[in-house]
Write a protein that holds these residues in place. Structure first.
Motif, PDB file in Angstrom:
ATOM      1  N   GLU A  39      39.774  38.187  25.898  1.00 26.59           N
ATOM      2  CA  GLU A  39      40.117  39.070  27.012  1.00 26.59           C
ATOM      3  C   GLU A  39      39.754  38.413  28.341  1.00 26.59           C
ATOM      4  OE1 GLU A  39      39.465  43.651  28.604  1.00 26.59           O
ATOM      5  OE2 GLU A  39      38.285  42.940  26.888  1.00 26.59           O
ATOM      6  N   ASN A  40      38.585  37.749  28.357  1.00 25.02           N
ATOM      7  CA  ASN A  40      38.164  37.043  29.565  1.00 25.02           C
ATOM      8  C   ASN A  40      39.182  35.958  29.920  1.00 25.02           C
ATOM      9  OD1 ASN A  40      36.755  35.985  31.691  1.00 25.02           O
ATOM     10  ND2 ASN A  40      35.086  35.148  30.465  1.00 25.02           N
ATOM     11  N   GLU A  41      39.652  35.216  28.927  1.00 19.83           N
ATOM     12  CA  GLU A  41      40.653  34.167  29.134  1.00 19.83           C
ATOM     13  C   GLU A  41      41.958  34.764  29.676  1.00 19.83           C
ATOM     14  OE1 GLU A  41      42.052  30.197  28.973  1.00 19.83           O
ATOM     15  OE2 GLU A  41      40.031  30.943  28.586  1.00 19.83           O
ATOM     16  N   ARG A  42      42.396  35.859  29.051  1.00 18.47           N
ATOM     17  CA  ARG A  42      43.627  36.520  29.490  1.00 18.47           C
ATOM     18  C   ARG A  42      43.496  37.009  30.928  1.00 18.47           C
ATOM     19  NH1 ARG A  42      45.099  41.545  30.164  1.00 18.47           N
ATOM     20  NH2 ARG A  42      43.245  42.409  29.178  1.00 18.47           N
ATOM     21  N   LEU A  43      42.360  37.620  31.250  1.00 19.92           N
ATOM     22  CA  LEU A  43      42.149  38.134  32.606  1.00 19.92           C
ATOM     23  C   LEU A  43      42.046  36.995  33.626  1.00 19.92           C
ATOM     24  CD1 LEU A  43      39.680  41.076  31.874  1.00 19.92           C
ATOM     25  CD2 LEU A  43      42.097  41.242  32.537  1.00 19.92           C
ATOM     26  N   SER A  44      41.467  35.872  33.195  1.00 18.31           N
ATOM     27  CA  SER A  44      41.401  34.709  34.089  1.00 18.31           C
ATOM     28  C   SER A  44      42.790  34.194  34.412  1.00 18.31           C
ATOM     29  CB  SER A  44      40.567  33.596  33.455  1.00 18.31           C
ATOM     30  OG  SER A  44      39.226  33.983  33.347  1.00 18.31           O
ATOM     31  N   HIS A  45      43.647  34.126  33.386  1.00 19.34           N
ATOM     32  CA  HIS A  45      45.037  33.692  33.618  1.00 19.34           C
ATOM     33  C   HIS A  45      45.775  34.694  34.511  1.00 19.34           C
ATOM     34  CE1 HIS A  45      45.183  30.165  31.111  1.00 19.34           C
ATOM     35  NE2 HIS A  45      44.659  30.823  30.075  1.00 19.34           N
ATOM     36  N   GLU A  46      45.562  35.958  34.260  1.00 21.46           N
ATOM     37  CA  GLU A  46      46.211  37.000  35.069  1.00 21.46           C
ATOM     38  C   GLU A  46      45.764  36.893  36.520  1.00 21.46           C
ATOM     39  OE1 GLU A  46      46.130  41.826  35.217  1.00 21.46           O
ATOM     40  OE2 GLU A  46      46.277  40.902  33.215  1.00 21.46           O
ATOM     41  N   LEU A  47      44.466  36.654  36.723  1.00 19.68           N
ATOM     42  CA  LEU A  47      43.948  36.500  38.084  1.00 19.68           C
ATOM     43  C   LEU A  47      44.560  35.269  38.750  1.00 19.68           C
ATOM     44  CD1 LEU A  47      42.036  37.388  40.322  1.00 19.68           C
ATOM     45  CD2 LEU A  47      40.239  36.051  39.206  1.00 19.68           C
ATOM     46  N   ALA A  48      44.657  34.176  38.007  1.00 20.82           N
ATOM     47  CA  ALA A  48      45.267  32.961  38.559  1.00 20.82           C
ATOM     48  C   ALA A  48      46.727  33.213  38.915  1.00 20.82           C
ATOM     49  CB  ALA A  48      45.141  31.820  37.556  1.00 20.82           C
ATOM     50  N   ASP A  49      47.437  33.946  38.049  1.00 18.63           N
ATOM     51  CA  ASP A  49      48.836  34.272  38.329  1.00 18.63           C
ATOM     52  C   ASP A  49      48.958  35.121  39.591  1.00 18.63           C
ATOM     53  OD1 ASP A  49      49.593  32.854  36.107  1.00 18.63           O
ATOM     54  OD2 ASP A  49      49.922  34.621  34.841  1.00 18.63           O
TER      55      ASP A  49
END
Length: 139
Positions: A39-49
């Motif tokens: 989830e942390n990885e997914r949220l990090s990607h979402e934040l980067a996007d």
């Protein structure tokens, strides 16, 4: 510390458990840890996007302003072209009116000129009439 890994359990409760139960708790904690990392990885990607989208929005706004400038310049050039075409058309119409007026004046002058036996057409005189032939016919 172990009390935090197994919610609702304290160190005493954990000491009373057998190996299988402790392994089960450890497996659950490991699974939860993996889920949280994912989830942390997914949220990090979402934040980067989202950061990229915000950056691009700024770039898009700048691009829109630049395009607006190009459209304004193109509109000004088109307006100038139309105005020049209108002026050329007005000049051509005035010249055509002058030519028509001159031609009408020349036509009136030609119509009002008394006709004689010899007429001039475009600066050339017509061949003279043979009077002897006409005189013989009239006799």
């Amino acid at each position: 510390m172990a009390g935090r890994d197994a919610p609702g359990r304290n160190d005493r409760d954990l000491r009373k458990l057998g190996r299988l139960e402790l392994l089960d708790i450890l497996a659950q904690a490991t699974k939860e840890n993996e889920d949280l990392r994912a989830e942390n990885e997914r949220l990090s990607h979402e934040l980067a996007d989202r950061r990229l989208a915000v950056k691009n929005a700024g770039s898009l706004a700048e691009a829109a302003l630049a395009v607006n400038g190009y459209f304004s310049a193109a509109q000004a050039a088109a307006d100038q072209y139309v105005e020049n075409a209108r002026l050329i058309l007005e000049d051509a119409q005035k010249q055509a009116e002058r030519i028509v007026a001159q031609a009408e004046s020349e036509a009136r002058a030609i119509r009002n000129t008394p006709r004689t036996g010899i007429t001039e057409v475009a600066g050339q005189s017509a061949p003279p009439q043979i009077s002897s032939v006409e005189g013989e016919r009239n006799e």
